[in-house]
Design a protein around this motif. Structure first.
Motif, mmCIF file in Angstrom:
data_model
loop_
_atom_site.group_PDB
_atom_site.id
_atom_site.type_symbol
_atom_site.label_atom_id
_atom_site.label_comp_id
_atom_site.label_asym_id
_atom_site.label_seq_id
_atom_site.Cartn_x
_atom_site.Cartn_y
_atom_site.Cartn_z
ATOM 1 N N LYS A 2 0.838 -1.201 0.000
ATOM 2 C CA LYS A 2 0.000 0.000 0.000
ATOM 3 C C LYS A 2 0.867 1.243 0.000
ATOM 4 N N GLN A 3 0.379 2.219 -0.742
ATOM 5 C CA GLN A 3 1.079 3.500 -0.715
ATOM 6 C C GLN A 3 0.415 4.410 0.304
ATOM 7 N N CYS A 4 1.218 5.029 1.122
ATOM 8 C CA CYS A 4 0.683 5.989 2.112
ATOM 9 C C CYS A 4 0.691 7.369 1.509
ATOM 10 N N SER A 5 -0.454 7.959 1.500
ATOM 11 C CA SER A 5 -0.510 9.343 1.030
ATOM 12 C C SER A 5 -0.500 10.279 2.227
ATOM 13 N N LYS A 6 0.111 11.409 2.040
ATOM 14 C CA LYS A 6 0.166 12.388 3.112
ATOM 15 C C LYS A 6 -1.213 13.003 3.279
ATOM 16 N N PRO A 7 -1.639 13.226 4.530
ATOM 17 C CA PRO A 7 -2.912 13.923 4.704
ATOM 18 C C PRO A 7 -2.766 15.381 4.284
ATOM 19 N N SER A 8 -3.786 15.934 3.624
ATOM 20 C CA SER A 8 -3.713 17.329 3.159
ATOM 21 C C SER A 8 -4.264 18.265 4.242
ATOM 22 N N TYR A 9 -3.601 19.349 4.397
ATOM 23 C CA TYR A 9 -3.999 20.356 5.374
ATOM 24 C C TYR A 9 -4.430 21.606 4.623
ATOM 25 N N GLY A 10 -5.336 22.409 5.243
ATOM 26 C CA GLY A 10 -5.768 23.649 4.628
ATOM 27 C C GLY A 10 -7.258 23.645 4.375
ATOM 28 N N PHE A 11 -7.680 24.631 3.616
ATOM 29 C CA PHE A 11 -9.095 24.802 3.325
ATOM 30 C C PHE A 11 -9.346 24.598 1.843
ATOM 31 N N THR A 12 -10.528 24.149 1.540
ATOM 32 C CA THR A 12 -10.913 24.034 0.142
ATOM 33 C C THR A 12 -11.430 25.387 -0.315
ATOM 34 N N LEU A 13 -11.541 25.540 -1.586
ATOM 35 C CA LEU A 13 -12.035 26.789 -2.168
ATOM 36 C C LEU A 13 -13.463 27.071 -1.697
ATOM 37 N N ILE A 14 -14.275 26.065 -1.595
ATOM 38 C CA ILE A 14 -15.663 26.214 -1.138
ATOM 39 C C ILE A 14 -15.699 26.738 0.298
ATOM 40 N N GLU A 15 -14.867 26.180 1.144
ATOM 41 C CA GLU A 15 -14.838 26.621 2.544
ATOM 42 C C GLU A 15 -14.406 28.089 2.642
ATOM 43 N N LEU A 16 -13.440 28.487 1.855
ATOM 44 C CA LEU A 16 -13.012 29.894 1.851
ATOM 45 C C LEU A 16 -14.121 30.815 1.358
ATOM 46 N N MET A 17 -14.833 30.426 0.333
ATOM 47 C CA MET A 17 -15.933 31.244 -0.207
ATOM 48 C C MET A 17 -17.043 31.395 0.830
ATOM 49 N N VAL A 18 -17.399 30.317 1.510
ATOM 50 C CA VAL A 18 -18.438 30.376 2.544
ATOM 51 C C VAL A 18 -17.998 31.314 3.671
ATOM 52 N N ALA A 19 -16.750 31.246 4.078
ATOM 53 C CA ALA A 19 -16.246 32.116 5.141
ATOM 54 C C ALA A 19 -16.292 33.581 4.717
ATOM 55 N N LEU A 20 -15.924 33.858 3.462
ATOM 56 C CA LEU A 20 -15.959 35.243 2.966
ATOM 57 C C LEU A 20 -17.387 35.772 2.868
ATOM 58 N N VAL A 21 -18.316 34.945 2.436
ATOM 59 C CA VAL A 21 -19.719 35.368 2.349
ATOM 60 C C VAL A 21 -20.269 35.663 3.738
ATOM 61 N N LEU A 22 -19.953 34.824 4.708
ATOM 62 C CA LEU A 22 -20.407 35.077 6.089
ATOM 63 C C LEU A 22 -19.801 36.364 6.643
ATOM 64 N N LEU A 23 -18.547 36.607 6.368
ATOM 65 C CA LEU A 23 -17.892 37.832 6.822
ATOM 66 C C LEU A 23 -18.532 39.065 6.176
ATOM 67 N N ALA A 24 -18.844 38.976 4.890
ATOM 68 C CA ALA A 24 -19.499 40.096 4.197
ATOM 69 C C ALA A 24 -20.876 40.373 4.777
ATOM 70 N N LEU A 25 -21.627 39.336 5.112
ATOM 71 C CA LEU A 25 -22.947 39.520 5.718
ATOM 72 C C LEU A 25 -22.847 40.207 7.082
ATOM 73 N N ILE A 26 -21.896 39.801 7.871
ATOM 74 C CA ILE A 26 -21.715 40.403 9.204
ATOM 75 C C ILE A 26 -21.342 41.875 9.065
ATOM 76 N N LEU A 27 -20.416 42.191 8.161
ATOM 77 C CA LEU A 27 -19.994 43.575 7.973
ATOM 78 C C LEU A 27 -21.115 44.449 7.409
ATOM 79 N N SER A 28 -21.898 43.906 6.491
ATOM 80 C CA SER A 28 -22.979 44.706 5.906
ATOM 81 C C SER A 28 -24.099 44.965 6.915
#
Length: 161
Positions: A2-28
């Motif tokens: 079996k090949q061991c793959s490294k676990p990936s760290y970070g955020f997906t593009l979708i998660e970043l977009m959701v966070a930005l939309v929530l931040l924009a709603l709070i600021l507005s």
């Protein structure tokens, strides 16, 4: 094997977009609250300045009534201008002829639109001879009011404060 793959760290593009939309709603949603807060602060400043000016006008009138300021027949006893409240008036009862001052400086109307106007010109002035409904300048200053056409948070025009 079996090949061991490294676990990936970070955020997906979708998660970043959701966070930005929530931040924009709070600021507005915070923007209107900030506007109301700023307007309320200006209104408190307007109330304080109107109180200072009216108190100085009343103190001038009381000084005239008490004989500390000379009054000619036919005068109302109110100051001829707002500037006289700062410049002061000579006290005839004082042997040293010191002046009586009623204000250190003329406050500015916080809702005045033209920053080039001198402080005295930012206020509407009503003479003793004019009516409350139709204030007009005259030989004296009986009352002051804001020249702003805006309405306060209490739905009352600033001119009527």
């Amino acid at each position: 094997m079996k090949q061991c793959s490294k676990p990936s760290y970070g955020f997906t593009l979708i998660e970043l977009m959701v966070a930005l939309v929530l931040l924009a709603l709070i600021l507005s949603s915070a923007a209107p609250v900030m506007q109301v807060t700023a307007k309320r602060a200006k209104e408190q400043e307007l109330k304080r300045h109107l109180w200072q000016l009216r108190d100085a006008i009343d103190a001038y009138k009381k000084a005239v009534d008490d004989g500390l300021i000379k009054k000619t027949p036919g005068q109302s006893g109110y100051p001829p201008s707002l500037q006289i409240l700062v410049q002061g008036v000579e006290n005839p009862r004082d042997p040293k002829k010191r002046k009586i001052h009623f204000l250190r400086s003329i406050p500015r109307d916080p809702f005045a639109s033209d920053p080039e106007l001198p402080n005295e010109a930012t206020w509407g002035k009503r003479s003793y001879a004019s009516s409350f409904e139709e204030p007009a300048e005259g030989e004296d200053v009986y009352d002051v009011y804001s020249l702003s056409g805006d309405t306060g948070l209490n739905q009352q025009p600033y001119r009527e404060w």
